[in-house]
Design a protein around this motif. Structure first.
Motif, short mmCIF file in Angstrom:
data_model
loop_
_atom_site.label_atom_id
_atom_site.label_comp_id
_atom_site.label_asym_id
_atom_site.label_seq_id
_atom_site.Cartn_x
_atom_site.Cartn_y
_atom_site.Cartn_z
N GLU A 3 0.83 -1.20 0.00
CA GLU A 3 0.00 0.00 0.00
C GLU A 3 0.87 1.26 0.00
O GLU A 3 0.52 2.26 -0.63
CB GLU A 3 -0.93 0.00 1.21
N GLU A 4 1.99 1.23 0.68
CA GLU A 4 2.89 2.39 0.68
C GLU A 4 3.52 2.58 -0.69
O GLU A 4 3.70 3.71 -1.14
CB GLU A 4 3.97 2.23 1.76
N GLU A 6 1.97 1.75 -3.47
CA GLU A 6 0.85 2.26 -4.27
C GLU A 6 0.69 3.76 -4.08
O GLU A 6 0.34 4.48 -5.01
CB GLU A 6 -0.44 1.54 -3.89
N LYS A 7 0.94 4.24 -2.88
CA LYS A 7 0.83 5.68 -2.59
C LYS A 7 2.09 6.44 -3.00
O LYS A 7 2.15 7.65 -2.88
CB LYS A 7 0.63 5.88 -1.08
N GLN A 57 1.47 -0.37 -11.96
CA GLN A 57 0.70 0.15 -10.84
C GLN A 57 0.76 1.67 -10.81
O GLN A 57 -0.24 2.34 -10.60
CB GLN A 57 1.22 -0.44 -9.52
N SER A 63 -4.46 -1.19 -7.55
CA SER A 63 -3.76 -1.77 -6.41
C SER A 63 -3.07 -3.06 -6.85
O SER A 63 -3.49 -3.69 -7.82
CB SER A 63 -4.74 -2.07 -5.28
N TYR A 64 -2.05 -3.43 -6.11
CA TYR A 64 -1.38 -4.70 -6.41
C TYR A 64 -2.36 -5.85 -6.22
O TYR A 64 -2.31 -6.84 -6.94
CB TYR A 64 -0.15 -4.88 -5.53
N ARG A 65 -3.26 -5.73 -5.27
CA ARG A 65 -4.25 -6.78 -5.03
C ARG A 65 -5.11 -6.98 -6.28
O ARG A 65 -5.36 -8.11 -6.69
CB ARG A 65 -5.12 -6.41 -3.83
N TRP A 122 1.53 10.05 -1.30
CA TRP A 122 1.99 9.36 -0.11
C TRP A 122 1.49 10.03 1.16
O TRP A 122 1.57 9.48 2.24
CB TRP A 122 3.52 9.28 -0.09
#
Length: 124
Positions: A3-4, A6-7, A57, A63-65, A122
């Motif tokens: 998540e970090e 992704e931000k 991404q 998201s990676y998910r 971020w």
């Protein structure tokens, strides 16, 4: 950690080696000892997968998910040999499925997110 990334949090996306990131994740992994780092001067299929995933991404904002819900790591890695030396525009394993006219599962609309702005994302 994903998540970090992704931000586009600069604490994680700049200035850390893969070994540093692994140390950050160690408490979450099913091992007790950190492997000894080894210097590698060549690029591997796994290195390429990391680059392609990070690039995709960042460009799409997915998201990676959601990316891994569409294509597994092994599927992406299997594309290394035909694509790792392709021109940048066609080097993404998602490029043919992400074109606006494509109807494949990997489009930026698959996640309903806009690409992150590197300068402020971020801070969210």
């Amino acid at each position: 950690l994903a998540e970090e990334f992704e931000k586009q949090n600069p604490v994680y996306v700049a200035g850390k080696s893969s070994y540093d990131l692994l140390r950050t994740m160690l408490p979450l992994l099913p091992c007790e000892e950190l492997p000894v780092p080894s210097l590698r001067y060549d690029r591997t299929p796994d290195f390429w997968v990391g680059w392609v995933l990070a690039h995709y991404q960042m460009v799409t904002g997915c998201s990676y998910r959601s990316i891994f819900a569409t294509a597994t790591y092994d599927e992406i890695r299997s594309m290394y040999w035909p694509l790792h030396e392709a021109p940048r525009a066609s080097s993404s394993p998602f490029s043919t499925r992400c074109a606006p006219s494509a109807r494949g599962p990997l489009t930026s609309a698959c996640c309903g997110r806009q690409p992150a702005s590197p300068s402020r994302s971020w801070r969210r």
